[in-house]
Design a protein around this motif. Sequence first.
Motif, mmCIF file in Angstrom:
data_model
loop_
_atom_site.group_PDB
_atom_site.id
_atom_site.type_symbol
_atom_site.label_atom_id
_atom_site.label_comp_id
_atom_site.label_asym_id
_atom_site.label_seq_id
_atom_site.Cartn_x
_atom_site.Cartn_y
_atom_site.Cartn_z
ATOM 1 N N ASP A 70 0.822 -1.203 0.000
ATOM 2 C CA ASP A 70 0.000 0.000 0.000
ATOM 3 C C ASP A 70 0.858 1.255 0.000
ATOM 4 O OD1 ASP A 70 0.388 -1.181 2.717
ATOM 5 O OD2 ASP A 70 -0.573 0.648 3.421
ATOM 6 N N GLY A 71 1.943 1.264 0.762
ATOM 7 C CA GLY A 71 2.826 2.429 0.796
ATOM 8 C C GLY A 71 3.445 2.718 -0.552
ATOM 9 N N SER A 72 3.871 1.675 -1.244
ATOM 10 C CA SER A 72 4.472 1.861 -2.563
ATOM 11 C C SER A 72 3.452 2.343 -3.588
ATOM 12 C CB SER A 72 5.122 0.560 -3.036
ATOM 13 O OG SER A 72 6.302 0.317 -2.326
ATOM 14 N N VAL A 73 2.264 1.774 -3.566
ATOM 15 C CA VAL A 73 1.237 2.213 -4.510
ATOM 16 C C VAL A 73 0.869 3.672 -4.244
ATOM 17 C CG1 VAL A 73 -1.150 1.860 -5.274
ATOM 18 C CG2 VAL A 73 0.363 -0.106 -4.959
ATOM 19 N N LEU A 74 0.824 4.050 -2.972
ATOM 20 C CA LEU A 74 0.528 5.451 -2.649
ATOM 21 C C LEU A 74 1.599 6.406 -3.189
ATOM 22 C CD1 LEU A 74 -0.832 5.025 0.972
ATOM 23 C CD2 LEU A 74 -2.117 5.911 -0.989
ATOM 24 N N THR A 75 2.839 5.939 -3.323
ATOM 25 C CA THR A 75 3.897 6.801 -3.860
ATOM 26 C C THR A 75 3.864 6.885 -5.382
ATOM 27 O OG1 THR A 75 5.590 5.066 -4.013
ATOM 28 C CG2 THR A 75 5.443 6.280 -1.930
ATOM 29 N N ASN A 76 3.062 6.029 -6.027
ATOM 30 C CA ASN A 76 3.003 6.011 -7.487
ATOM 31 C C ASN A 76 1.562 5.802 -7.940
ATOM 32 O OD1 ASN A 76 3.694 5.922 -10.205
ATOM 33 N ND2 ASN A 76 4.333 3.786 -10.143
ATOM 34 N N LEU A 77 0.660 6.653 -7.476
ATOM 35 C CA LEU A 77 -0.753 6.502 -7.831
ATOM 36 C C LEU A 77 -1.003 6.619 -9.334
ATOM 37 C CD1 LEU A 77 -2.591 8.366 -4.947
ATOM 38 C CD2 LEU A 77 -2.595 5.920 -5.427
ATOM 39 N N GLY A 78 -0.091 7.241 -10.052
ATOM 40 C CA GLY A 78 -0.253 7.378 -11.500
ATOM 41 C C GLY A 78 -0.274 6.058 -12.234
ATOM 42 N N THR A 79 0.201 5.002 -11.612
ATOM 43 C CA THR A 79 0.177 3.700 -12.274
ATOM 44 C C THR A 79 -1.246 3.163 -12.419
ATOM 45 O OG1 THR A 79 1.311 1.562 -12.371
ATOM 46 C CG2 THR A 79 0.476 2.198 -10.245
ATOM 47 N N LEU A 80 -2.145 3.511 -11.504
ATOM 48 C CA LEU A 80 -3.500 2.953 -11.556
ATOM 49 C C LEU A 80 -4.303 3.416 -12.773
ATOM 50 C CD1 LEU A 80 -4.334 2.954 -7.740
ATOM 51 C CD2 LEU A 80 -3.683 1.009 -9.179
ATOM 52 N N PRO A 81 -4.325 4.718 -13.130
ATOM 53 C CA PRO A 81 -5.032 5.078 -14.363
ATOM 54 C C PRO A 81 -4.347 4.516 -15.612
ATOM 55 C CG PRO A 81 -4.146 7.059 -13.299
ATOM 56 C CD PRO A 81 -3.905 5.902 -12.386
ATOM 57 N N THR A 82 -3.041 4.371 -15.568
ATOM 58 C CA THR A 82 -2.338 3.761 -16.710
ATOM 59 C C THR A 82 -2.784 2.319 -16.894
ATOM 60 O OG1 THR A 82 -0.434 5.204 -16.362
ATOM 61 C CG2 THR A 82 -0.068 3.198 -17.659
ATOM 62 N N ILE A 83 -2.856 1.583 -15.794
ATOM 63 C CA ILE A 83 -3.317 0.193 -15.844
ATOM 64 C C ILE A 83 -4.769 0.141 -16.337
ATOM 65 C CG2 ILE A 83 -3.929 -1.785 -14.375
ATOM 66 C CD1 ILE A 83 -1.407 -1.036 -12.668
ATOM 67 N N ALA A 84 -5.608 1.014 -15.810
ATOM 68 C CA ALA A 84 -7.033 1.009 -16.173
ATOM 69 C C ALA A 84 -7.254 1.275 -17.651
ATOM 70 C CB ALA A 84 -7.781 2.060 -15.348
ATOM 71 N N ASN A 85 -6.487 2.183 -18.202
ATOM 72 C CA ASN A 85 -6.708 2.594 -19.588
ATOM 73 C C ASN A 85 -5.976 1.748 -20.616
ATOM 74 O OD1 ASN A 85 -8.427 5.180 -19.727
ATOM 75 N ND2 ASN A 85 -7.128 5.449 -17.920
ATOM 76 N N ASN A 86 -5.194 0.788 -20.153
ATOM 77 C CA ASN A 86 -4.438 -0.080 -21.061
ATOM 78 C C ASN A 86 -4.525 -1.524 -20.605
ATOM 79 O OD1 ASN A 86 -2.892 2.042 -22.786
ATOM 80 N ND2 ASN A 86 -2.673 2.715 -20.667
ATOM 81 N N ALA A 87 -5.657 -1.927 -20.057
ATOM 82 C CA ALA A 87 -5.812 -3.241 -19.427
ATOM 83 C C ALA A 87 -5.373 -4.371 -20.344
ATOM 84 C CB ALA A 87 -7.258 -3.443 -18.995
ATOM 85 N N THR A 88 -4.673 -5.321 -19.748
ATOM 86 C CA THR A 88 -4.252 -6.525 -20.452
ATOM 87 C C THR A 88 -4.608 -7.722 -19.579
ATOM 88 O OG1 THR A 88 -2.382 -7.683 -21.469
ATOM 89 C CG2 THR A 88 -1.874 -6.316 -19.559
ATOM 90 N N GLY A 89 -5.152 -8.743 -20.184
ATOM 91 C CA GLY A 89 -5.686 -9.879 -19.437
ATOM 92 C C GLY A 89 -4.679 -10.732 -18.705
#
Length: 184
Positions: A70-89
Motif C-alpha cells: 500500500d505504501g508503494s502504490v501510494l507513492t506512485n498513484l499514476g500507475t493505476l489510471p495507466t493500468i485502467a486505460n491499457n488493461a491486459t488480461g
Amino acid sequence: MIRSEILKEIAPIIRDHLVVCNIGLPSQELHMIDDQPTNFYMLGTMGLSSSIGFGLALSQPKPVISIDGDGSVLTNLGTLPTIANNATGNYTLLIIDNGSYGSTGDQPTYAGQKTSLTEVARACGCDNVVEVQDKDLGPVLQDAIDTAEMTIIVCKCDSGNIKLPVITMDPVVIKDRFMKAVAS
C-alpha cells in the motif's frame, strides 16, 4: 496474518508465473520463502513494482503478477489510471495492504487510515478490483490468474515484519536470470 505469512501461503500459486515483487522486505521475504528465476526482486525504486510488472505484461503473453504494498502504490498513484486505460488480461496487481510502510519501520500509511486503495483503483477506471482479507487471498488470486482478466487485488492484513537477511544475489544476476525466464 502478516505479509510474510501471506507470501508463504501464495508461493505455490505464483511459482510458475512471472512475479515482480515490491522493494525491501517483501522481496527479501519472497526470496527466502521460494526463490525462483521467475521472480524479479525489486531492490530499489519504491512504487514501481506495479509499473514494471504492467509494462512486462504488455510486452509478452505470460501471466504477470506484481506484488506491491500500500505504501508503494501510494507513492506512485499514476500507475493505476495507466493500468485502467491499457488493461491486459495477463496482469494481476496484488496490493498487500498492511496499512504501513513495512520496509522502513512500519510507519502508518494513509491506506491504513481514511484512504481506500480499492476505491482509488475503481475511481481510476480499473474494472476488476477485489478487496479480500488475508485468509481469503489464495482462491481469489488463483481465480484472477485463471480468468485471464486484468485484476487488482487489495489484500488487507496485519502490519509486521520478520527478521531476515538481505538478498545477497547481485542485481545483475537477478535481472539476467529473470530475463531468461521471460524468454523461455
